[in-house]
Design a protein around this motif. Sequence first.
Motif, PDB file in Angstrom:
ATOM      1  N   LYS A 193      12.997   3.812  -3.186  1.00 49.83           N
ATOM      2  CA  LYS A 193      13.981   4.795  -2.715  1.00 49.83           C
ATOM      3  C   LYS A 193      14.121   5.982  -3.660  1.00 49.83           C
ATOM      4  CE  LYS A 193      18.064   2.381  -4.579  1.00 49.83           C
ATOM      5  NZ  LYS A 193      19.321   1.677  -4.201  1.00 49.83           N
ATOM      6  N   GLY A 194      13.856   5.768  -4.947  1.00 55.18           N
ATOM      7  CA  GLY A 194      13.919   6.882  -5.884  1.00 55.18           C
ATOM      8  C   GLY A 194      12.874   7.947  -5.627  1.00 55.18           C
ATOM      9  N   ARG A 195      11.762   7.554  -4.983  1.00 53.88           N
ATOM     10  CA  ARG A 195      10.683   8.504  -4.695  1.00 53.88           C
ATOM     11  C   ARG A 195      10.859   9.216  -3.364  1.00 53.88           C
ATOM     12  NH1 ARG A 195       4.788   6.054  -5.674  1.00 53.88           N
ATOM     13  NH2 ARG A 195       4.332   8.251  -5.301  1.00 53.88           N
ATOM     14  N   VAL A 196      11.714   8.673  -2.497  1.00 51.18           N
ATOM     15  CA  VAL A 196      11.779   9.229  -1.141  1.00 51.18           C
ATOM     16  C   VAL A 196      13.150   9.752  -0.741  1.00 51.18           C
ATOM     17  CG1 VAL A 196       9.830   7.837  -0.343  1.00 51.18           C
ATOM     18  CG2 VAL A 196      12.152   6.927  -0.141  1.00 51.18           C
ATOM     19  N   LYS A 213      12.328  13.260   1.155  1.00 51.32           N
ATOM     20  CA  LYS A 213      11.436  13.083   2.297  1.00 51.32           C
ATOM     21  C   LYS A 213      12.225  12.838   3.571  1.00 51.32           C
ATOM     22  CE  LYS A 213       8.277  12.706  -0.984  1.00 51.32           C
ATOM     23  NZ  LYS A 213       7.411  13.850  -1.340  1.00 51.32           N
ATOM     24  N   ARG A 214      11.553  13.039   4.691  1.00 46.50           N
ATOM     25  CA  ARG A 214      12.062  12.596   5.980  1.00 46.50           C
ATOM     26  C   ARG A 214      11.388  11.260   6.290  1.00 46.50           C
ATOM     27  NH1 ARG A 214      10.589  17.005   9.984  1.00 46.50           N
ATOM     28  NH2 ARG A 214       9.071  17.579   8.396  1.00 46.50           N
ATOM     29  N   ILE A 215      12.193  10.239   6.496  1.00 47.69           N
ATOM     30  CA  ILE A 215      11.680   8.875   6.546  1.00 47.69           C
ATOM     31  C   ILE A 215      11.692   8.342   7.974  1.00 47.69           C
ATOM     32  CG2 ILE A 215      12.006   6.520   5.707  1.00 47.69           C
ATOM     33  CD1 ILE A 215      13.422   7.754   3.271  1.00 47.69           C
ATOM     34  N   TYR A 216      10.567   7.766   8.367  1.00 49.39           N
ATOM     35  CA  TYR A 216      10.416   7.119   9.671  1.00 49.39           C
ATOM     36  C   TYR A 216      10.017   5.669   9.426  1.00 49.39           C
ATOM     37  CZ  TYR A 216      10.072  11.943  11.417  1.00 49.39           C
ATOM     38  OH  TYR A 216      10.303  13.265  11.711  1.00 49.39           O
ATOM     39  N   LEU A 275       0.841  -1.197   0.000  1.00 44.71           N
ATOM     40  CA  LEU A 275       0.000   0.000   0.000  1.00 44.71           C
ATOM     41  C   LEU A 275       0.878   1.250   0.000  1.00 44.71           C
ATOM     42  CD1 LEU A 275      -2.649  -1.110   2.654  1.00 44.71           C
ATOM     43  CD2 LEU A 275      -3.094  -0.738   0.220  1.00 44.71           C
ATOM     44  N   ILE A 276       0.526   2.210  -0.848  1.00 47.27           N
ATOM     45  CA  ILE A 276       1.248   3.473  -0.930  1.00 47.27           C
ATOM     46  C   ILE A 276       0.235   4.611  -0.976  1.00 47.27           C
ATOM     47  CG2 ILE A 276       2.861   4.877  -2.264  1.00 47.27           C
ATOM     48  CD1 ILE A 276       4.110   2.359  -3.355  1.00 47.27           C
ATOM     49  N   SER A 277       0.499   5.668  -0.237  1.00 48.37           N
ATOM     50  CA  SER A 277      -0.386   6.833  -0.244  1.00 48.37           C
ATOM     51  C   SER A 277      -0.425   7.458  -1.634  1.00 48.37           C
ATOM     52  CB  SER A 277       0.097   7.877   0.770  1.00 48.37           C
ATOM     53  OG  SER A 277      -0.030   7.406   2.085  1.00 48.37           O
ATOM     54  N   ASP A 278      -1.619   7.825  -2.073  1.00 54.61           N
ATOM     55  CA  ASP A 278      -1.761   8.435  -3.387  1.00 54.61           C
ATOM     56  C   ASP A 278      -1.036   9.770  -3.489  1.00 54.61           C
ATOM     57  OD1 ASP A 278      -3.355   6.273  -4.092  1.00 54.61           O
ATOM     58  OD2 ASP A 278      -5.216   7.297  -3.501  1.00 54.61           O
ATOM     59  N   ASP A 279      -0.966  10.504  -2.371  1.00 48.49           N
ATOM     60  CA  ASP A 279      -0.318  11.814  -2.366  1.00 48.49           C
ATOM     61  C   ASP A 279       1.067  11.758  -1.726  1.00 48.49           C
ATOM     62  OD1 ASP A 279      -1.341  11.236   0.099  1.00 48.49           O
ATOM     63  OD2 ASP A 279      -2.137  13.237   0.495  1.00 48.49           O
ATOM     64  N   LEU A 280       1.751  10.640  -1.927  1.00 47.60           N
ATOM     65  CA  LEU A 280       3.077  10.462  -1.326  1.00 47.60           C
ATOM     66  C   LEU A 280       4.052  11.556  -1.756  1.00 47.60           C
ATOM     67  CD1 LEU A 280       4.921   8.505   0.375  1.00 47.60           C
ATOM     68  CD2 LEU A 280       5.584   7.496  -1.813  1.00 47.60           C
ATOM     69  N   ASP A 281       3.969  11.985  -3.003  1.00 47.69           N
ATOM     70  CA  ASP A 281       4.915  12.971  -3.523  1.00 47.69           C
ATOM     71  C   ASP A 281       4.644  14.380  -3.014  1.00 47.69           C
ATOM     72  OD1 ASP A 281       6.145  10.960  -5.007  1.00 47.69           O
ATOM     73  OD2 ASP A 281       4.777  11.245  -6.703  1.00 47.69           O
ATOM     74  N   ASP A 282       3.512  14.581  -2.353  1.00 48.75           N
ATOM     75  CA  ASP A 282       3.131  15.923  -1.912  1.00 48.75           C
ATOM     76  C   ASP A 282       3.416  16.156  -0.434  1.00 48.75           C
ATOM     77  OD1 ASP A 282       2.180  16.360  -4.485  1.00 48.75           O
ATOM     78  OD2 ASP A 282       0.177  15.617  -3.975  1.00 48.75           O
ATOM     79  N   THR A 283       4.129  15.243   0.213  1.00 51.74           N
ATOM     80  CA  THR A 283       4.402  15.389   1.638  1.00 51.74           C
ATOM     81  C   THR A 283       5.902  15.326   1.906  1.00 51.74           C
ATOM     82  OG1 THR A 283       3.857  14.508   3.826  1.00 51.74           O
ATOM     83  CG2 THR A 283       4.303  12.924   2.099  1.00 51.74           C
ATOM     84  N   LYS A 325      -1.767  10.640  10.083  1.00 49.01           N
ATOM     85  CA  LYS A 325      -2.092  11.648   9.071  1.00 49.01           C
ATOM     86  C   LYS A 325      -2.294  13.016   9.697  1.00 49.01           C
ATOM     87  CE  LYS A 325      -4.970  10.743   5.720  1.00 49.01           C
ATOM     88  NZ  LYS A 325      -6.162  10.256   4.981  1.00 49.01           N
ATOM     89  N   GLU A 326      -2.713  13.050  10.942  1.00 47.76           N
ATOM     90  CA  GLU A 326      -2.867  14.327  11.636  1.00 47.76           C
ATOM     91  C   GLU A 326      -1.527  15.022  11.840  1.00 47.76           C
ATOM     92  OE1 GLU A 326      -4.894  13.478  15.254  1.00 47.76           O
ATOM     93  OE2 GLU A 326      -6.736  12.773  14.252  1.00 47.76           O
ATOM     94  N   GLU A 327      -0.434  14.249  11.804  1.00 45.63           N
ATOM     95  CA  GLU A 327       0.920  14.796  11.911  1.00 45.63           C
ATOM     96  C   GLU A 327       1.589  14.895  10.546  1.00 45.63           C
ATOM     97  OE1 GLU A 327       1.954  15.974  14.683  1.00 45.63           O
ATOM     98  OE2 GLU A 327       0.205  15.240  15.808  1.00 45.63           O
ATOM     99  N   ASN A 328       0.761  14.862   9.493  1.00 43.65           N
ATOM    100  CA  ASN A 328       1.217  15.058   8.101  1.00 43.65           C
ATOM    101  C   ASN A 328       2.095  13.925   7.576  1.00 43.65           C
ATOM    102  OD1 ASN A 328      -0.092  17.621   7.878  1.00 43.65           O
ATOM    103  ND2 ASN A 328       1.592  18.532   9.040  1.00 43.65           N
ATOM    104  N   PHE A 329       1.933  12.721   8.117  1.00 50.21           N
ATOM    105  CA  PHE A 329       2.626  11.569   7.561  1.00 50.21           C
ATOM    106  C   PHE A 329       1.867  11.027   6.353  1.00 50.21           C
ATOM    107  CE2 PHE A 329       4.556  11.242  11.821  1.00 50.21           C
ATOM    108  CZ  PHE A 329       5.865  10.947  11.478  1.00 50.21           C
TER     109      PHE A 329
END
Length: 437
Positions: free
Chosen positions: A210-213, A217-220, A98-106, A146-150
């Motif tokens: 990894k090419g997308r993040v 991004k900041r990764i957790y 599963l991947i968030s549809d708006d992954l590139d916008d965060t 999601k409330e913390e913008n993840f």
Amino acid sequence: MFRRIKPIERREEVKFPADLRKLGYFINKQDQIRRIEEPSEGFKYYIHKVERVNERHREAIDECIRRVLDKRFAAEGLSKHYFPRGCDPKTDRCVPILISDDLDDTEKVLIIVGSTFDDLGVWSVREMEGPGINHGSMISTIQSAKEENFRFIILNCGQNVYSPEVGRAVRYTTWKAATKSSPHIDEVLNRVPGHENVQNHVRSILDEVKGRVLGKKRIYFLTYGWGCWGVVKYLNDHFSEWKSSLEALIAVEPTHTISDIVNPDLVHFLRTRSRGYIAHADPPGTFIPDKRFISQTFSTNQMHSECIIPHVWKSLMLPWFKRVEEDPEGCNPVMAVDWSAVEKLQEGWGDASLHTKADLDPNKWDFYDEDDEEEEEMSEGQKPWLRNLEQVVDLRDAEQAASITTGLQAVNLQENIRPGSGGESKSNGVGKAAPSA
């Protein structure tokens, strides 16, 4: 000698529809699965004396849950992606994630790596029957994060067997219910290329995404069980690539050990920006001296490991991720541990807590092995209790104003100190708080 007097009876497979109503169940207002005839009762496994019937009945219920979760994940903005890339899920052997549809916008990405025995997006079926479906699945985890913008990438370590009967990758219990009892798994035909086990799955997915993040991004990481082992093994080989983007890691019931790690940068990261949470009877957040995982370990007051994240994600884990964001270099409090005392306590020696008053003097604490008699020269301002990092659990905190003044005082900020580990008048040598810098 024995001889068969009549042929073995071959029973036809009992078929159950993947429909909750037809199976006699419904989802109540509390989001719990309950029996129609007895609304106060949950799922009943033993419905027949033949175990095969019980297995197939449970699988029908699980398929209903999977369909419910698919709709809920889609409503939360997550879509299924199939790997290896370019495969056709209708005909090819592949694994969904599963991947968030708006992954590139965060800017913040939470990579979740679950267990090897549950379906995609599930923490605990046990918790689904209790508090509710969202609670036992990753839905509640996602909603609060999601409330913390993840945004999210959710790996799939559990559905690691390809079933021709079902036509997709499934977990082992589904495979067993869909095929003959005690089925043989063909390690070629029933495995997905590049995803044959946890380590291969983690490596394949992280290499793909990894090419997308990375660098963007900041990764957790939020990992559980063998999923944690797969992530640590991967980072051990690729930490230089991920280092600049990686923020923090949480390991629930971790399975890796210090012997799995040879990368010194990863060791430092695990010491300073990772935490382990285990099934333990002590109050949630109590520090548990355990140096197997390098990172510090905390209790959760849970009996079953699969219940840990549903119960302490919002109260312990997500707040700690926020602390990492606010102060990545001081997100963990400092606590020095006398490992010899810990080992004595584990062995059950009653005299481990018998210390003289001199033991309460922070200037006389000894954090080293007895055979370590070599004195190292310390530069000005360097603290002697940091000479041997193998004897110190790194639990630094931004609020180190709480320090030793007189006697023995425990650093007790957001974490609890294990009972008898320094907050009491009689010290047992475990969990002594280090003087502040």
